[in-house]
Write a protein that holds these residues in place. Structure first.
Motif, PDB file in Angstrom:
ATOM      1  N   TYR A  65       8.497   8.224  -0.747  1.00  0.00           N
ATOM      2  CA  TYR A  65       7.866   6.937  -1.048  1.00  0.00           C
ATOM      3  C   TYR A  65       7.728   6.095   0.218  1.00  0.00           C
ATOM      4  O   TYR A  65       6.688   5.454   0.439  1.00  0.00           O
ATOM      5  N   LEU A  66       8.761   6.107   1.067  1.00  0.00           N
ATOM      6  CA  LEU A  66       8.697   5.341   2.305  1.00  0.00           C
ATOM      7  C   LEU A  66       7.606   5.872   3.225  1.00  0.00           C
ATOM      8  O   LEU A  66       6.898   5.095   3.882  1.00  0.00           O
ATOM      9  N   LEU A  68       4.870   7.286   2.291  1.00  0.00           N
ATOM     10  CA  LEU A  68       3.587   6.844   1.749  1.00  0.00           C
ATOM     11  C   LEU A  68       3.308   5.390   2.095  1.00  0.00           C
ATOM     12  O   LEU A  68       2.198   5.034   2.507  1.00  0.00           O
ATOM     13  N   PHE A  69       4.324   4.545   1.939  1.00  0.00           N
ATOM     14  CA  PHE A  69       4.131   3.124   2.214  1.00  0.00           C
ATOM     15  C   PHE A  69       3.877   2.856   3.698  1.00  0.00           C
ATOM     16  O   PHE A  69       3.276   1.838   4.043  1.00  0.00           O
ATOM     17  N   ASN A  70       4.308   3.760   4.547  1.00  0.00           N
ATOM     18  CA  ASN A  70       4.074   3.619   5.984  1.00  0.00           C
ATOM     19  C   ASN A  70       2.799   4.338   6.439  1.00  0.00           C
ATOM     20  O   ASN A  70       2.513   4.381   7.635  1.00  0.00           O
ATOM     21  N   SER A  71       2.073   4.902   5.480  1.00  0.00           N
ATOM     22  CA  SER A  71       0.874   5.668   5.810  1.00  0.00           C
ATOM     23  C   SER A  71      -0.377   4.805   5.632  1.00  0.00           C
ATOM     24  O   SER A  71      -0.624   4.267   4.542  1.00  0.00           O
ATOM     25  N   PHE A  74      -2.629   6.163   2.857  1.00  0.00           N
ATOM     26  CA  PHE A  74      -2.281   5.799   1.487  1.00  0.00           C
ATOM     27  C   PHE A  74      -2.844   4.432   1.122  1.00  0.00           C
ATOM     28  O   PHE A  74      -3.425   4.265   0.038  1.00  0.00           O
ATOM     29  N   TRP A  75      -2.704   3.456   2.004  1.00  0.00           N
ATOM     30  CA  TRP A  75      -3.205   2.115   1.713  1.00  0.00           C
ATOM     31  C   TRP A  75      -4.728   2.106   1.646  1.00  0.00           C
ATOM     32  O   TRP A  75      -5.312   1.368   0.837  1.00  0.00           O
ATOM     33  N   ILE A 280       3.719   6.570  -8.241  1.00  0.00           N
ATOM     34  CA  ILE A 280       3.182   5.269  -7.823  1.00  0.00           C
ATOM     35  C   ILE A 280       1.961   4.915  -8.666  1.00  0.00           C
ATOM     36  O   ILE A 280       1.811   3.774  -9.120  1.00  0.00           O
TER      37      ILE A 280
END
Length: 304
Positions: A65-66, A68-71, A74-75, A280
């Motif tokens: 998950y981390l 993805l959030f740092n990718s 993904f955003w 997510i």
């Protein structure tokens, strides 16, 4: 006597529960095996690093998950997904209501028009997307051919980043609007005719009748249509896959979350990352649906 009667009632209630459980058992088994278990297992996989083949699953906790959030990818995919979801929900709901109002106005051949508008709903998505991919071909596609007939140079619908997502949205609306139309039409036919007759006696015009009678009475139907359209739009994959020829392009302009999930799972074999994307997506849909129900549910339940 009262004690015996109460005991008999409890035995009867237990018998009814047992009968209901036996009747529901096959459906519960299917639901558990093919729905609940895969959801829980994907949650388990989202906490591991696994390629789907190795006998070992490395526990990584929330690292997937981390990551993805740092990718940035993904955003970007989340932004594309939100644009698609909002567009599909709004356009298909407004379009479905507009068509339903026309069909409810007493025109001839309502059954024929219902069938025509509902055909895209029952058409296989892959087949429909394939046909639209050829229709939107910039060179020989029917859409651009017709545009050239009226002196307009059509764009490269599926190869230009400015138009690719728009093309996918238009196909999504085309697929969804017929279903929403049927739901709205059913809702319109439950509105008592006496309300409109009373409004006409009071001098209300068509616009006032729509604003103060039709829309409030359709509040529960509108909430249902919005929630179902939103969930369906968040789960889009096949249309994007077919129309982008399996690339999510051009230049990532149609990379929705469902496409990212597929690519991580079946092209890169990162089942942990793919499961994290799925969870997510599930949490986003759950949160947005709960917010919709919270904000609009009271009015929808009361019909005002």
């Amino acid at each position: 006597m009262a004690i015996k009667a109460g005991s008999a009632l409890r035995r009867q209630a237990r018998s009814h529960w047992l009968t209901a459980l036996i009747a529901l058992l096959p459906a519960l088994l299917v639901l558990g095996i093919f729905s609940i278990y895969p959801i829980l297992y994907s949650g388990y996989l989202s906490l591991h690093d696994w390629d789907g083949f190795s006998p070992e699953r490395n526990f990584v906790g929330l690292q997937n998950y981390l990551d993805l959030f740092n990718s940035a990818q993904f955003w970007h995919s989340l932004q594309i997904t939100l644009i698609y979801v909002v567009s599909i929900t709004v356009l298909s709901s407004v379009g479905g209501l507009f068509i339903a109002l026309l069909l409810n106005s007493g025109i001839r051949g309502v059954t024929f028009y219902r069938i025509i508008y509902f055909i895209p709903v029952v058409t296989a998505t892959v087949a429909a997307a394939t046909v639209w991919r050829y229709l939107l071909d910039p060179g020989s596609g029917l859409v651009n051919t017709l545009l050239r007939q009226i002196g307009v140079q059509g764009p490269a619908w599926l190869t230009d980043p400015r138009f690719a997502l728009l093309a996918v949205i238009l196909v999504g609306v085309w697929k969804r609007v017929g279903f929403n139309m049927v739901i709205f039409l059913a809702g319109l036919q439950t509105v008592p005719r006496a309300y409109y007759e009373a409004a006409m006696v009071d001098g209300a015009n068509t616009r006032a009748q729509f604003r103060y009678i039709t829309l409030p009475m359709l509040a529960p139907t509108t909430l249902l249509v919005a929630i179902m359209s939103l969930i369906d739009a968040f789960l889009v994959f096949d249309t994007v896959f077919v129309m982008s020829n399996g690339t999510g392009g051009p230049v990532g302009s149609t990379e929705v979350l469902g496409f990212i999930l597929w690519r991580e799972a079946f092209r890169y074999f990162n089942l942990g990352d793919a499961s994290a994307v799925g969870w997510i997506l599930f949490l986003i849909v759950l949160t947005v649906t709960a917010l919709q129900w919270r904000v609009f549910g009271t009015g929808a339940r009361s019909g005002v």
